[in-house]
Design an enzyme around this catalytic site. Structure first.
Site, PDB file in Angstrom:
ATOM      1  N   TYR A 142       0.859  -1.183   0.000  1.00  6.71           N
ATOM      2  CA  TYR A 142       0.000   0.000   0.000  1.00  6.71           C
ATOM      3  C   TYR A 142       0.893   1.230   0.000  1.00  6.71           C
ATOM      4  CZ  TYR A 142      -4.101   2.760   1.641  1.00  6.71           C
ATOM      5  OH  TYR A 142      -5.126   3.662   1.786  1.00  6.71           O
ATOM      6  N   LYS A 170      -1.525  -1.309  -4.024  1.00  6.80           N
ATOM      7  CA  LYS A 170      -2.606  -0.328  -3.977  1.00  6.80           C
ATOM      8  C   LYS A 170      -1.933   1.030  -4.074  1.00  6.80           C
ATOM      9  CE  LYS A 170      -6.364   1.718  -1.325  1.00  6.80           C
ATOM     10  NZ  LYS A 170      -7.049   1.828  -0.011  1.00  6.80           N
TER      11      LYS A 170
END
Length: 299
Positions: A142, A170
């Site tokens: 992330y 992400k």
């Protein structure tokens, strides 16, 4: 995992960064989480990200995180993947959460760069590699420097992509050039983490999106990607543009996505409950504006 996953979309294509419902007194609402998860999957989400930024992970306990995974898995079965947020500033704690998420039934792990301590890139790399070796679950890295204070540098991602358990990113870096380079040079599945970039990243080879706005309009978020896959790029662009006012209000209007999503879900008759401090609920004026934009979009 569901039948809709592929090596290019290992967790599905339309993932919702699901809020964590609480009761009016602020306790974890597992029944509400199950009802919301079932609704999101029925409306087109093939993956759910639990205990991420929108899921208020900093203010939920380890036990609550595990209980949430178990409850949502019971609700959605194999109809959707579950990616569990386990990011913390402490490598040992992150590894402990990763093991708990695996035991509770998660399909993958969402892991941030350690925040606050601002580790250098070699320490960030070592952190991710240790978590990758902790469980049998695949990892989504992330990249959200606005929250962690630390970027996962593109060169670091290139090296990390060689680990077989590190399969996706992400992307909330707002570095579109770097994302394109990494998509072209690695097998990492790139998921847009900023709703305004869902279509743009998908169009250059991204895997899909992890969407906060999907909490309230999951069908419309999916429809953009469906239209693109069908070759109707003009319709995909039109649908994305139609969502822009709501995306801006929910994600760039001065309130966190957890706050804005929880302001709108009760309007739709869906579970939400309050946010936990230090977050505060949206006020009447903000809620009215959000509701008006949602009404305009869905009219």
């Amino acid at each position: 995992m569901t039948a809709e996953t592929t090596p290019m979309t290992p967790f599905g294509r339309t993932l919702c960064a699901m809020i964590t419902p609480f009761t009016p007194t602020g306790a974890l609402d597992l029944e509400g989480a199950q009802r919301l998860a079932d609704h999101l999957v029925a409306q087109g989400c093939d993956g759910l990200v639990l205990s991420g930024t929108t899921g208020e992970s900093p203010t939920t306990t380890d036990a609550e995180k595990s209980a949430l995974i178990t409850a949502v898995r019971q609700a959605v079965g194999t109809r959707a993947t579950i990616v569990a947020g386990v990011g913390t500033p402490d490598t040992a704690h992150t590894a402990e959460l990763a093991r708990g998420a695996e035991k509770a039934g998660a399909d993958g792990l969402l892991v941030t760069a350690p925040y606050y301590s601002l580790p250098p890139q070699d320490a960030i790399e070592a952190h991710f590699l240790e978590i990758a070796d902790t469980t049998g679950l695949p990892l989504v890295l992330y990249d959200i420097p606005s929250r962690t204070g630390t970027r996962i540098a593109p060169d670091t991602l290139l090296r990390l992509a060689e680990h077989p358990a590190i399969v996706a990113v992400k992307d909330c870096s707002y570095d579109f050039l770097a994302a394109q380079k990494l998509i072209s040079r690695t097998d990492l599945a790139y998921y847009a983490g900023s709703d305004e970039l869902n279509l743009a990243l998908y169009a250059v080879g991204g895997a899909g999106c992890v969407s906060t706005v999907a909490n309230v309009v999951p069908d419309r978020v999916r429809a953009v990607l469906d239209a693109f896959d069908a070759g109707d790029t003009a319709r995909a662009a039109r649908l994305q543009r139609q969502m822009t006012p709501l995306i801006e209000a929910m994600m760039a209007g001065g309130l966190p996505g957890a706050v804005t999503a929880k302001a709108l879900l009760p309007v739709l008759g869906l579970p939400a409950g309050p946010v936990r401090p230090p977050l505060r609920p949206a006020g009447p004026r903000a809620t009215a504006r959000l509701t008006a934009l949602l009404d305009d979009l869905t009219a």
